[in-house]
Design an enzyme around this catalytic site. Structure first.
Site, PDB file in Angstrom:
ATOM      1  CE  LYS A  14       0.937   2.822   0.016  1.00  0.00           C
ATOM      2  NZ  LYS A  14       0.227   2.797   1.314  1.00  0.00           N
ATOM      3  NE  ARG A  21      -4.914  -0.895  -1.294  1.00  0.00           N
ATOM      4  CZ  ARG A  21      -4.712   0.427  -1.338  1.00  0.00           C
ATOM      5  NH1 ARG A  21      -4.177   0.985  -2.390  1.00  0.00           N
ATOM      6  NH2 ARG A  21      -5.021   1.180  -0.308  1.00  0.00           N
ATOM      7  NE  ARG A  38      -4.620  10.114   4.994  1.00  0.00           N
ATOM      8  CZ  ARG A  38      -4.129   9.082   4.309  1.00  0.00           C
ATOM      9  NH1 ARG A  38      -2.934   9.172   3.746  1.00  0.00           N
ATOM     10  NH2 ARG A  38      -4.795   7.963   4.209  1.00  0.00           N
ATOM     11  NE  ARG A  79      -8.241   9.067   1.659  1.00  0.00           N
ATOM     12  CZ  ARG A  79      -7.196   8.343   1.317  1.00  0.00           C
ATOM     13  NH1 ARG A  79      -6.072   8.939   1.002  1.00  0.00           N
ATOM     14  NH2 ARG A  79      -7.276   7.038   1.294  1.00  0.00           N
ATOM     15  NE  ARG A  90      -8.059   3.250   3.519  1.00  0.00           N
ATOM     16  CZ  ARG A  90      -7.540   4.464   3.725  1.00  0.00           C
ATOM     17  NH1 ARG A  90      -8.098   5.271   4.615  1.00  0.00           N
ATOM     18  NH2 ARG A  90      -6.482   4.851   3.068  1.00  0.00           N
TER      19      ARG A  90
HETATM   20  P1  AMP Z   1      -5.399   4.586  -1.102  1.00  0.00           P
HETATM   21  O1  AMP Z   1      -5.481   6.053  -1.314  1.00  0.00           O
HETATM   22  O2  AMP Z   1      -4.283   3.931  -1.863  1.00  0.00           O
HETATM   23  O3  AMP Z   1      -5.396   4.200   0.355  1.00  0.00           O
HETATM   24  O4  AMP Z   1      -6.744   3.965  -1.718  1.00  0.00           O
HETATM   25  C1  AMP Z   1      -8.025   4.356  -1.267  1.00  0.00           C
HETATM   26  C2  AMP Z   1      -9.026   3.253  -1.598  1.00  0.00           C
HETATM   27  O5  AMP Z   1      -9.089   3.040  -3.007  1.00  0.00           O
HETATM   28  C3  AMP Z   1      -8.696   1.873  -1.017  1.00  0.00           C
HETATM   29  O6  AMP Z   1      -9.147   1.736   0.316  1.00  0.00           O
HETATM   30  C4  AMP Z   1      -9.451   0.960  -1.975  1.00  0.00           C
HETATM   31  O7  AMP Z   1     -10.848   0.974  -1.722  1.00  0.00           O
HETATM   32  C5  AMP Z   1      -9.220   1.658  -3.302  1.00  0.00           C
HETATM   33  N1  AMP Z   1      -7.961   1.210  -3.951  1.00  0.00           N
HETATM   34  C6  AMP Z   1      -6.857   1.963  -4.197  1.00  0.00           C
HETATM   35  N2  AMP Z   1      -5.908   1.238  -4.805  1.00  0.00           N
HETATM   36  C7  AMP Z   1      -6.406  -0.012  -4.934  1.00  0.00           C
HETATM   37  C8  AMP Z   1      -5.892  -1.223  -5.459  1.00  0.00           C
HETATM   38  N3  AMP Z   1      -4.650  -1.294  -5.976  1.00  0.00           N
HETATM   39  N4  AMP Z   1      -6.692  -2.317  -5.429  1.00  0.00           N
HETATM   40  C9  AMP Z   1      -7.942  -2.266  -4.924  1.00  0.00           C
HETATM   41  N5  AMP Z   1      -8.490  -1.165  -4.389  1.00  0.00           N
HETATM   42  C10 AMP Z   1      -7.730  -0.033  -4.402  1.00  0.00           C
END
Ligand code: AMP
Length: 189
Positions: free
Chosen positions: A13, A88, A127, A133, A144
């Site tokens: 994404k 989410r 990654r 990360r 996740r």
């Molecule tokens: P991402 O980079 O989108 O995978 O987000 C990394 C982490 O940030 C996720 O595993 C969650 O802990 C938190 N996070 C990001 N976006 C959201 C969201 N929309 N709702 C809740 N937690 C989020």
């Protein structure tokens, strides 16, 4: 254009959002990026979310909805928004509808990038090696992914019923996936 790039973590994404930003001037709203920036700045918000993120859990709806609301106001007038990693949960999806409605807008298109779990694990392992990360380590990543199936995947029927959902194969090369996304955008214009 209010576009949601939808899919599990590591579906690609972010990569696609960044391309659309470059090519179309859309604004990418990635709650993950915003939360990582909050952590890097050492803010109180950053400290509050650190543990949840490191454990692969979901930050509260309230926090991420506030982040999105703030950006929609700050960047009003942008030619398009790409929601990346948001919504989410059902609560977030409802809040997004309300935020857009109050601006006379709506979710125009949801592109769901379908990638199977084996491929996701391969990608995230790479990654992790390249970017380090912490939440990409295999144990956290599987949490996740669990959250994705439990809390986020149930949004698919919501957008399908509204007729705004387009599903694409997210397993091809970046160029192939880009082509599919561009076709979906053209179709919905
Ligand atoms: P991402 O980079 O989108 O995978 O987000 C990394 C982490 O940030 C996720 O595993 C969650 O802990 C938190 N996070 C990001 N976006 C959201 C969201 N929309 N709702 C809740 N937690 C989020």
């Amino acid at each position: 254009m209010n576009l949601i790039l939808f899919g599990p973590p590591a579906a690609g994404k972010g990569t696609q959002a960044k391309r659309l930003v470059e090519q179309r001037g859309f604004v990418q709203l990635s709650t993950g990026d915003m939360l990582r920036a909050a952590r890097a700045s050492g803010s109180e918000l950053g400290q509050r979310v650190a543990k949840i993120m490191d454990e692969g859990g979901l930050v509260s709806d309230e926090i991420v909805i506030d982040l999105i609301a703030e950006q929609l106001t700050l960047q009003a007038g942008a030619p398009g928004f790409i929601f990346d990693g948001f919504p989410r949960t059902m609560g977030q999806a409802e809040a997004l509808d309300a935020l857009l409605e109050s601006r006379g807008a709506e979710v125009d298109l949801v592109i769901r990038m379908i990638v199977d779990d084996t491929r996701l694990l391969e990608r995230v392992t790479k990654r992790f090696e390249e970017q380090g990360r912490a939440d990409d380590n295999p144990a956290t990543f599987s949490r996740r992914l669990e959250r994705y199936y439990e809390d986020t995947a149930p949004l698919v029927p919501l957008y399908a019923e509204r007729g705004v959902l387009v599903e694409i194969d997210g397993m091809g090369t970046i160029d192939t996936v880009s082509g599919e996304i561009d076709a979906a955008l053209k179709q919905s214009a």
